[in-house]
Motif scaffolding. Structure first.
Motif, PDB file in Angstrom:
ATOM      1  N   ALA A   1      -7.478  64.604 108.278  1.00  0.00           N
ATOM      2  CA  ALA A   1      -7.563  63.144 108.349  1.00  0.00           C
ATOM      3  C   ALA A   1      -9.012  62.678 108.336  1.00  0.00           C
ATOM      4  N   THR A   2      -9.850  63.356 109.128  1.00  0.00           N
ATOM      5  CA  THR A   2     -11.263  62.986 109.183  1.00  0.00           C
ATOM      6  C   THR A   2     -11.949  63.290 107.861  1.00  0.00           C
ATOM      7  N   SER A   3     -11.569  64.402 107.237  1.00  0.00           N
ATOM      8  CA  SER A   3     -12.119  64.748 105.925  1.00  0.00           C
ATOM      9  C   SER A   3     -11.836  63.646 104.914  1.00  0.00           C
ATOM     10  N   ALA A   4     -10.632  63.099 104.944  1.00  0.00           N
ATOM     11  CA  ALA A   4     -10.277  62.023 104.014  1.00  0.00           C
ATOM     12  C   ALA A   4     -11.153  60.800 104.226  1.00  0.00           C
ATOM     13  N   GLN A   5     -11.479  60.505 105.487  1.00  0.00           N
ATOM     14  CA  GLN A   5     -12.348  59.362 105.779  1.00  0.00           C
ATOM     15  C   GLN A   5     -13.753  59.579 105.215  1.00  0.00           C
ATOM     16  N   ILE A   6     -14.266  60.787 105.378  1.00  0.00           N
ATOM     17  CA  ILE A   6     -15.607  61.089 104.864  1.00  0.00           C
ATOM     18  C   ILE A   6     -15.599  61.079 103.329  1.00  0.00           C
ATOM     19  N   GLN A   7     -14.518  61.577 102.745  1.00  0.00           N
ATOM     20  CA  GLN A   7     -14.391  61.530 101.285  1.00  0.00           C
ATOM     21  C   GLN A   7     -14.458  60.085 100.793  1.00  0.00           C
ATOM     22  N   ASP A   8     -13.702  59.211 101.446  1.00  0.00           N
ATOM     23  CA  ASP A   8     -13.693  57.801 101.053  1.00  0.00           C
ATOM     24  C   ASP A   8     -15.087  57.188 101.191  1.00  0.00           C
ATOM     25  N   LEU A   9     -15.798  57.562 102.244  1.00  0.00           N
ATOM     26  CA  LEU A   9     -17.141  57.034 102.459  1.00  0.00           C
ATOM     27  C   LEU A   9     -18.088  57.476 101.354  1.00  0.00           C
ATOM     28  N   LEU A  10     -18.046  58.750 100.987  1.00  0.00           N
ATOM     29  CA  LEU A  10     -18.924  59.244  99.935  1.00  0.00           C
ATOM     30  C   LEU A  10     -18.637  58.566  98.601  1.00  0.00           C
ATOM     31  N   VAL A  11     -17.360  58.350  98.308  1.00  0.00           N
ATOM     32  CA  VAL A  11     -16.983  57.650  97.081  1.00  0.00           C
ATOM     33  C   VAL A  11     -17.534  56.224  97.096  1.00  0.00           C
TER      34      VAL A  11
END
Length: 241
Positions: A177-187
């Motif tokens: 879940a946290t990985s998905a948040q960081i992915q969204d931030l980088l995008v």
């Protein structure tokens, strides 16, 4: 003209009495506004290439040019100065100073520059706002979640409006879940703020988010998809300050 030009990059190591060559004449162009992910089996040299482009681990042969500056011929001192001005590095394990607050951790790169106190404050506040952590500025790392710590690390990487941001497994130590948040931030940082990103990852889902996907194997890079056109970046850099 490419923002990053890698030509004929070679790097070899001695391992168990044998010579291993993870980089064997690698060529790579990265354009301003690109987001590039790099995958490959463990031990193939992904982090070696990343650290070469970052000016941390010099190659045995070849050249690396970033924004018109050839960095492979620089001395260690000049490379350190160059990194401070042009490079943002996102680590897998955050690498925050535990006794410093989020604000103070993000401020660290600005202390090496000739900035006034008000200029430093403006940059730090903008960086924390960009990663959604304005309300955590006074928190120590131990008072934050793993995802929040990684956001602080990202804010620290972009606070000086770097020419290039490199990320080594930026979601590798996080839950799904946290990985998905960081992915969204980088995008978002890439698409909305024009951050040029080169990222190493073992996660195929993370790799798919990048505009360009590369595979490193057998000492060579393979482009897995057609490069997109370079994305225009703000003229003031990643963050306006």
């Amino acid at each position: 003209m490419a923002l990053v030009e890698v030509r004929g990059l070679k790097k070899a190591f001695k391992k168990g009495g044998e010579t291993v060559t993870p980089l064997d004449g690698v060529d790579l162009d990265i354009y301003e506004g690109d987001s590039v992910s790099m995958m490959g089996p463990s031990g193939t040299g992904k982090s070696t290439l990343l650290n070469a482009v970052a000016g941390i681990d010099p190659p045995d042969a070849g050249t690396i040019t970033v924004a018109g500056t050839e960095i492979t011929s620089m001395s260690r001192t000049k490379l350190a100065d160059w990194r401070a001005e042009h490079l943002g590095y996102i680590f897998q394990t955050h690498n925050l100073v535990p006794v410093l607050t989020a604000y103070e951790n993000v401020e660290l790169p600005t202390l090496l520059a000739s900035l006034s106190r008000s200029e430093r404050r403006e940059r730090v506040e903008l960086a924390l706002e960009a990663v959604g952590l304005t309300d955590r500025a006074d928190h120590l790392p131990r008072q934050m979640s793993g995802g929040q710590e990684q956001r602080v690390g990202i804010a620290r990487a972009i606070v000086m409006n770097p020419t290039l941001v490199v990320a080594d497994e930026p979601t590798g130590s996080l839950d799904a879940a946290t990985s998905a948040q960081i992915q969204d931030l980088l995008v978002r940082l890439n698409e909305e703020l024009g951050m040029t990103l080169l990222m190493v990852t073992h996660d195929s889902e993370v790799a798919q988010l990048a505009g360009r996907r590369l595979q490193l194997d057998g000492g060579q890079l393979i482009e897995l998809n057609e490069p997109h056109a370079a994305m225009p970046s703000p003229t003031s850099g990643v963050l306006a300050a």
